[in-house]
Design an enzyme around this catalytic site. Structure first.
Site, mmCIF file in Angstrom:
data_model
loop_
_atom_site.group_PDB
_atom_site.id
_atom_site.type_symbol
_atom_site.label_atom_id
_atom_site.label_comp_id
_atom_site.label_asym_id
_atom_site.label_seq_id
_atom_site.Cartn_x
_atom_site.Cartn_y
_atom_site.Cartn_z
ATOM 1 N N GLY A 82 0.821 -1.214 0.000
ATOM 2 C CA GLY A 82 0.000 0.000 0.000
ATOM 3 C C GLY A 82 0.852 1.259 0.000
ATOM 4 O O GLY A 82 0.987 1.921 1.036
ATOM 5 N N SER A 113 -1.497 -4.173 -6.055
ATOM 6 C CA SER A 113 -1.526 -5.493 -6.698
ATOM 7 C C SER A 113 -1.947 -6.579 -5.709
ATOM 8 O O SER A 113 -1.414 -6.663 -4.603
ATOM 9 C CB SER A 113 -0.140 -5.833 -7.258
ATOM 10 O OG SER A 113 0.266 -4.886 -8.214
ATOM 11 N N GLU A 160 12.133 -4.545 -4.755
ATOM 12 C CA GLU A 160 11.142 -4.749 -5.819
ATOM 13 C C GLU A 160 11.805 -4.704 -7.182
ATOM 14 O O GLU A 160 11.596 -5.570 -8.026
ATOM 15 C CB GLU A 160 10.061 -3.665 -5.731
ATOM 16 C CG GLU A 160 9.028 -3.747 -6.852
ATOM 17 C CD GLU A 160 7.982 -2.645 -6.772
ATOM 18 O OE1 GLU A 160 6.880 -2.844 -7.290
ATOM 19 O OE2 GLU A 160 8.275 -1.582 -6.197
#
Length: 383
Positions: A126, A160, A243
């Site tokens: 988030g 996602s 990521e």
């Protein structure tokens, strides 16, 4: 770095390759919608977990295999080469878990790491908001301390897998009186509460990969703050660097596969004799190799500093643009089938449109590369 595999790395690759050959999950379900696909991927993660392959890059003390950065890269390349899906809880495995290993308390590690690894608890991220996407520090979601809990109110978007998630890596503003980067805190928010509403966003591909989150007075225990109050920006950077680095190897091998498929089709149709197509395919080949080598080069930062560096932004930027170029060329090579709904190439063409936006827009990634990789001065806004 030397890309010749050592005996240990070759043995690791061969062991994984053999296991994947014997344990292929089969085709993705075509019926039952996204819930069926999610269940299929969770079953796949359980099989990986049972065999010790869910997250070999995790330290052995947390349930991984404690492999080297090179072996971790081999793992993602082999997952891509076998054309099997990534585990269902990929955000927890690549982002949530490694972030907790750096910033989490002993209690947080004991509570959350095992369910991440097994896929028992799915995680989402988030970060982005309607007015704070690439400029994360401008986020407006607020967290107010009330006793030993925080009340969180705000909105997130492009989250996602939120419709399947138990936990959310949430960044919220806890202090509006200090510079925006310093007033953020990093929370672990339980998604299973009425104060959190998830609304899927349907894409042009027809699937709902992303979601909006509407948060109204969600309760988060003070024990679920990661890295200390006001330190959210630094914790979030750890998540973002993981990521862009962790997915690089899986993305580049899939890009290579798509290009190989396209080249095979072009050869079947005699298009390799056409200089226009041959040059375009050759350019994509060079780009694919450059991305592969850049992804491997990024391992030196992990080996030196213990975590990925900003160079991961370069891999993501080049992959995004190359994948869009490849799918656009596919429409020319393949013809109407690439524009026909329900075909594999039509999906790739439509899905590629989001590549230069998701995971950090290309414009922002260029700034990161300019400032943090090349050392160029920041661009000052005109008066």
């Amino acid at each position: 770095m030397d890309l010749t595999f050592s005996e240990r790395e070759t043995a690791f690759r061969d062991e994984l390759r053999a296991w994947l050959a014997d344990n292929h999950p089969g085709p993705e379900p075509t019926e039952g919608g996204e819930d069926a696909k999610s269940a299929w991927r969770r079953d796949w993660q359980q099989r990986l977990y049972d065999a010790g392959w869910a997250a070999p890059h995790w330290p052995a003390e947390y349930g991984g295999r404690g492999v080297t950065p090179s072996e971790s890269a081999i793992y993602f390349e082999e997952i891509g080469r076998a054309r099997v899906p990534l585990p269902a809880n990929i955000l927890g495995l690549l982002l949530g878990g490694p972030t907790l290993m750096v910033w989490g308390t002993d209690e947080q590690k004991e509570r959350y790491l095992a369910p991440i690894l097994s896929g028992e608890e799915i995680w989402c991220q988030g970060f982005s908001e309607p007015e704070a996407g690439s400029d994360l520090a401008s986020l407006k979601t607020r967290a107010v301390k009330r006793g030993d809990e925080w009340a969180v109110t705000g909105q997130k978007v492009w989250t996602s897998g939120a419709q399947h998630a138990k936990w959310c890596m949430l960044v919220a503003r806890t202090d509006s009186e200090v510079p925006k980067h310093k007033g953020l805190s990093y929370f672990l928010m339980d998604m299973e509460q009425d104060a959190v509403q998830v609304r899927p966003l349907r894409q042009i591909t027809g699937e709902s990969e992303f979601n909006e989150l509407f948060i109204e007075e969600a309760q988060i225990p003070d024990a679920n703050v990661v890295g200390g109050v006001g330190n959210g920006w630094k914790v979030a950077l750890t998540t973002l660097m993981n990521e862009r680095a962790g997915l690089g190897f899986a993305l580049q091998i899939r890009l290579r596969q798509l290009l190989d498929d396209l080249m095979a089709t072009a050869a079947e149709r005699g298009l390799l004799e056409d200089a226009l197509y041959a040059d375009a395919l050759a350019d994509l080949h060079v780009r694919c190799e450059s991305i592969r080598l850049l992804a491997w080069k990024g391992l030196t930062d992990v080996e030196r500093y213990g975590q990925p560096g900003p160079e991961g932004s370069l891999v993501k930027w080049l992959w995004s643009e190359t994948n869009q170029q490849l799918t656009q060329l596919a429409a020319d090579v393949i013809g109407p089938e690439a524009l026909t709904q329900g075909t594999g190439w039509s999906y790739e063409l439509l899905r590629a449109r989001g590549n230069t936006i998701e995971g950090g827009t290309t414009e922002v990634l260029k700034n990161i590369v300019a400032e943090r990789v090349l050392g160029l001065p920041r661009l000052k806004a005109a008066a």
